[in-house]
Each structure stands twice: as structure tokens, then as C-alpha cells.
Design a protein around this motif. Structure first.
Motif, PDB file in Angstrom:
ATOM      1  N   ARG A  25       0.030   7.294 -26.486  1.00 17.97           N
ATOM      2  CA  ARG A  25      -0.997   6.214 -27.493  1.00 17.97           C
ATOM      3  C   ARG A  25      -1.641   7.413 -28.702  1.00 17.97           C
ATOM      4  O   ARG A  25      -1.594   7.519 -29.708  1.00 17.97           O
ATOM      5  N   GLN A  26      -1.117   9.425 -28.032  1.00 16.19           N
ATOM      6  CA  GLN A  26      -1.403  10.548 -28.975  1.00 16.19           C
ATOM      7  C   GLN A  26      -0.012  10.480 -29.804  1.00 16.19           C
ATOM      8  O   GLN A  26      -0.753  10.800 -31.398  1.00 16.19           O
ATOM      9  N   VAL A  27       0.958  10.449 -29.679  1.00 18.96           N
ATOM     10  CA  VAL A  27       1.845  10.545 -30.502  1.00 18.96           C
ATOM     11  C   VAL A  27       2.038   9.614 -31.593  1.00 18.96           C
ATOM     12  O   VAL A  27       2.468   9.389 -32.089  1.00 18.96           O
ATOM     13  N   PHE A  28       2.062   8.365 -31.596  1.00 24.16           N
ATOM     14  CA  PHE A  28       2.087   6.665 -32.285  1.00 24.16           C
ATOM     15  C   PHE A  28       0.958   7.392 -32.675  1.00 24.16           C
ATOM     16  O   PHE A  28       1.262   6.950 -34.433  1.00 24.16           O
ATOM     17  N   ALA A  29      -0.473   7.810 -32.709  1.00 29.03           N
ATOM     18  CA  ALA A  29      -1.355   8.255 -33.918  1.00 29.03           C
ATOM     19  C   ALA A  29      -0.847   9.061 -34.942  1.00 29.03           C
ATOM     20  O   ALA A  29      -0.524   8.329 -35.630  1.00 29.03           O
ATOM     21  N   PHE A  33       4.746   4.773 -35.649  1.00 26.70           N
ATOM     22  CA  PHE A  33       6.240   3.977 -34.511  1.00 26.70           C
ATOM     23  C   PHE A  33       7.286   4.637 -34.983  1.00 26.70           C
ATOM     24  O   PHE A  33       7.506   4.773 -34.212  1.00 26.70           O
ATOM     25  N   ASP A  34       7.660   4.688 -36.832  1.00 22.35           N
ATOM     26  CA  ASP A  34       8.832   5.566 -36.541  1.00 22.35           C
ATOM     27  C   ASP A  34       9.021   6.472 -36.377  1.00 22.35           C
ATOM     28  O   ASP A  34      10.621   6.807 -35.605  1.00 22.35           O
ATOM     29  N   LYS A  35       8.099   7.229 -36.223  1.00 19.08           N
ATOM     30  CA  LYS A  35       8.955   8.861 -36.635  1.00 19.08           C
ATOM     31  C   LYS A  35       8.896   8.798 -34.924  1.00 19.08           C
ATOM     32  O   LYS A  35       8.863   9.801 -34.848  1.00 19.08           O
ATOM     33  N   ALA A  36       7.657   8.615 -34.082  1.00 19.69           N
ATOM     34  CA  ALA A  36       7.575   8.756 -32.666  1.00 19.69           C
ATOM     35  C   ALA A  36       8.683   8.229 -31.630  1.00 19.69           C
ATOM     36  O   ALA A  36       9.467   7.092 -32.689  1.00 19.69           O
ATOM     37  N   LYS A  59      10.930   2.325 -26.410  1.00 20.65           N
ATOM     38  CA  LYS A  59      10.286   2.892 -27.566  1.00 20.65           C
ATOM     39  C   LYS A  59       9.198   1.671 -27.983  1.00 20.65           C
ATOM     40  O   LYS A  59       7.626   1.662 -27.660  1.00 20.65           O
ATOM     41  N   GLU A  60       9.672   0.020 -28.311  1.00 24.28           N
ATOM     42  CA  GLU A  60       9.255  -0.929 -28.563  1.00 24.28           C
ATOM     43  C   GLU A  60       8.097  -1.519 -27.133  1.00 24.28           C
ATOM     44  O   GLU A  60       7.046  -1.826 -27.455  1.00 24.28           O
ATOM     45  N   GLU A 128       4.070  -0.820 -39.361  1.00 27.16           N
ATOM     46  CA  GLU A 128       5.451  -0.008 -39.123  1.00 27.16           C
ATOM     47  C   GLU A 128       5.700  -0.634 -37.317  1.00 27.16           C
ATOM     48  O   GLU A 128       7.364  -1.185 -37.688  1.00 27.16           O
ATOM     49  N   PHE A 129       5.228  -0.737 -37.167  1.00 25.93           N
ATOM     50  CA  PHE A 129       5.646  -1.162 -35.094  1.00 25.93           C
ATOM     51  C   PHE A 129       5.236  -3.198 -35.954  1.00 25.93           C
ATOM     52  O   PHE A 129       6.297  -4.011 -36.186  1.00 25.93           O
ATOM     53  N   ILE A 130       4.647  -3.731 -36.498  1.00 25.59           N
ATOM     54  CA  ILE A 130       4.705  -5.149 -36.950  1.00 25.59           C
ATOM     55  C   ILE A 130       5.880  -5.298 -37.482  1.00 25.59           C
ATOM     56  O   ILE A 130       6.250  -6.306 -37.655  1.00 25.59           O
ATOM     57  N   THR A 131       5.899  -4.451 -38.589  1.00 27.72           N
ATOM     58  CA  THR A 131       6.987  -4.927 -39.486  1.00 27.72           C
ATOM     59  C   THR A 131       8.398  -4.902 -38.777  1.00 27.72           C
ATOM     60  O   THR A 131       9.166  -4.885 -38.167  1.00 27.72           O
TER      61      THR A 131
END
Lengths: 193, 193
Positions: A25-29, A33-36, A59-60, A128-131
Motif C-alpha cells: 500500500r505504501q509503495v503503490f501510493a 502502479f507502473d513504477k512499483a 504485482k496485479e 495506472e492500475f485501471i488502464t
């Protein structure tokens, strides 16, 4: 995605899983999404990346678990592509309305929508996640333009918003089958032009 | 609605107008749209109800001005009903996308959407306005079921959300005409079944 929560777990492993989710949660924030990366999240949680893959596979899968989302993209994709193409609109409407009818499943979705409305960092992460992880994959799997899947997404997110946040009547109390009949052809036209 | 801001104004009248709007925002938030009255708002602003009618004509007009909304329901209704019925979907999509393309017009709409996502009082106030003052009137004017106008509303609010809040590409950068072509038939099917 199969989350292997109940197999081969050592005592104390559930804390490790929780720590991985907190780190995710911390890293995605922070990174979106793409760069985590699974590697970066493992480092943040002080575990081996292999353990992250063991629990969440991809990752997903990790994102879905970290955000407590009720639907996994791979699962959505599978359900959409199985069965006749001429009923794909009906199938997607039924899936989204069935999942969101369950309050426990709906709560984290609405929480993410609230964050997205008020927090630029949350928007960035979700976009990023949605697309990339969700909509483009479904569109590419179906061989349609990305704009068409986004039109379908807009219809369905609008319905969830009007039904469960704004609670507009008669939509909020409408029967599932009535909504499938009304919205199914719209989604069908977008996804199978 | 015609807002008579520039005619017959006494010196100091602009403050009165501002005081009426502030009182309106407070009373609508407390009572919701239905239970708020022009008389009660006039009392709160310590002015004669006739003055409220002079500035804003109707309770709907007062709400639109108080929330700084870029579209007036009566105007929407007029624009929808003029011109051929078989182009009503295209006309509504074009109207919503043209209005929201203007950042100054869009900002208060997004602000209301944010409030609605996070504040139960704001939801209550908006729900009554959206249904009773806006959607049901359009639906009744067109002679269609209320559920159909709400499906169209869901499609359009979802598009505004995806385009301007989530900023999903390619939807966020899509050309107006491309969106009219994609979304027009959906709205047409809901409004002219």
C-alpha cells in the motif's frame, strides 16, 4: 489469481502477509502502479521477493489484495471471454452488479473511488492500475479500441455511483435483471461492435 | 432561468444577492432540496421573499446559482426537447461534454461530486435536486421511465469522472465528435426507446 493463504503457512506467516500488504500500500501510493515493483515492495517489507510471489503471484494480484478489491483482473478477463461473445455485455453488467451488491465487497471499491475524488496521489495509482492492468488487457483480449472499454467502464462506474453513493431512485432499488436488460445492450455495443 | 443581475439593481444590491446565496447554501445543506423553501431562505437572509424571486425566479434557479452549477434544468429541458427526437442522444452528449470542457464551469460540478462522495448531508441535498428538479422532469417531459434517464445520467457522470477526475487515456484526450459518435447512440436508446 489464487491466493495461497491456507496452504503451507508457518506459524506467524499471517503477520508476514500483512506486512507485505502494508508495504505494498505504501509503495503503490508513493510510486504509482507502473513504477512499483515486487522487488521494491519485498525490500520495504524486509522479506524475500519469492515470498511475495508465493502469496500473491503477480504485482496485479498484490495490488488487488492490498486495495482489498473484490475482483481480480485475470478473473474478470476469464469470465468475460468464456461464453458466447454476443452475451458479453450482459455478462459484464451481471458480474459488476452482483459483486457490488455485496456490501463487504463494495466497501473497498467505494473507498477507492472516494480517495480518487479527493487525492491526486490515489488517482495516479488507480489510473495506472485501471488502464494498464485492467481495461487495456480486456480491450486487447477482445480486440477492440481502448476508448470502447473506457466507455463501458464509465457506464458501469456511473451506475455503481448512482446506485450506491447517490442512491438515486428508482435505480438504487432496481432489480438486477431489469438493469441487465437496460444496460447490457449498451455494454454489448461497446465491447462487440 | 434568467438571472436578473444587471437590471434594476440598487447600489448595495449585489451584497444582498450574495447574502441570499449564502443563506440558500446553508438552508439547502440543512434541509435538503425538497424541504427548503424560498420563504425560509429569505427569512435566513433577512430579506423579503419577493426579492429572492426577483433575483432567482424559482427555488431551482436559486439552487443552481447557490451551487454555482453551469447548467440550469429548465435550459437543459429546453435544449433537449427542441430539435428532432432522433438526435436527442447526440444533443445531450454534446451539451454535457461542451459544458464540462470549460474548466470554470466544470469546477463546481466536480466539487459537488467530491462532496457527494464524502458527505452524507451533501448526498441528501443533491439526490433530491438531481431526481426531482432535474431527471424526473426530463423523463416526464420525454414520456419515459425514470430508470431510463438515470441510466443516461450514469453514463454521462461516469464519462465526466473518467475524463476529468481519473483522466483515463485515451478517453481524457478524446475528441468531442468521437465521443458523441460513441456515446450518442447509448443515450439515444435510453431516452427514445
Amino acid at each position: 489469481m489464487t491466493v495461497k493463504r491456507r496452504t503451507g503457512r508457518r506459524p506467524g506467516a499471517s503477520d508476514t502477509r500483512g506486512e507485505i500488504l502494508a508495504a505494498a500500500r505504501q509503495v503503490f501510493a508513493e510510486k504509482g502502479f507502473d513504477k512499483a515493483s515486487v522487488r521494491g515492495i519485498a525490500r520495504e517489507a524486509a522479506v524475500d521477493p519469492a515470498l511475495v510471489h508465493h502469496y500473491f503471484e503477480t504485482k496485479e494480484g498484490l495490488f488487488v489484495a492490498a486495495m482489498r478489491l473484490p475482483i481480480d483482473p485475470v478473473e474478470v478477463m476469464g469470465r468475460l471471454l468464456e461464453g458466447p461473445r454476443e452475451e458479453i455485455g450482459e455478462r459484464l453488467v451481471r458480474l459488476i452488479l452482483t459483486v457490488t451488491a455485496d456490501e463487504e465487497a463494495r466497501t473497498p471499491v467505494l473507498a477507492l473511488m472516494r480517495s480518487a475524488m479527493t487525492n491526486e496521489q490515489a488517482v495516479h495509482m488507480m489510473r495506472e492500475f485501471i488502464t494498464n492492468a485492467l481495461l487495456y488487457r480486456v480491450a486487447d483480449g477482445l480486440g477492440i479500441a481502448h476508448l470502447r472499454i473506457e466507455a463501458a467502464f464509465a457506464q458501469l462506474i456511473g451506475v455503481v455511483l448512482a446506485r450506491y453513493v447517490l442512491k438515486l431512485e428508482p435505480l438504487a432499488s432496481a432489480d438486477l435483471e431489469e438493469l441487465v436488460e437496460l444496460l447490457g445492450p449498451t455494454v454489448q455495443r461497446y465491447l462487440a461492435p
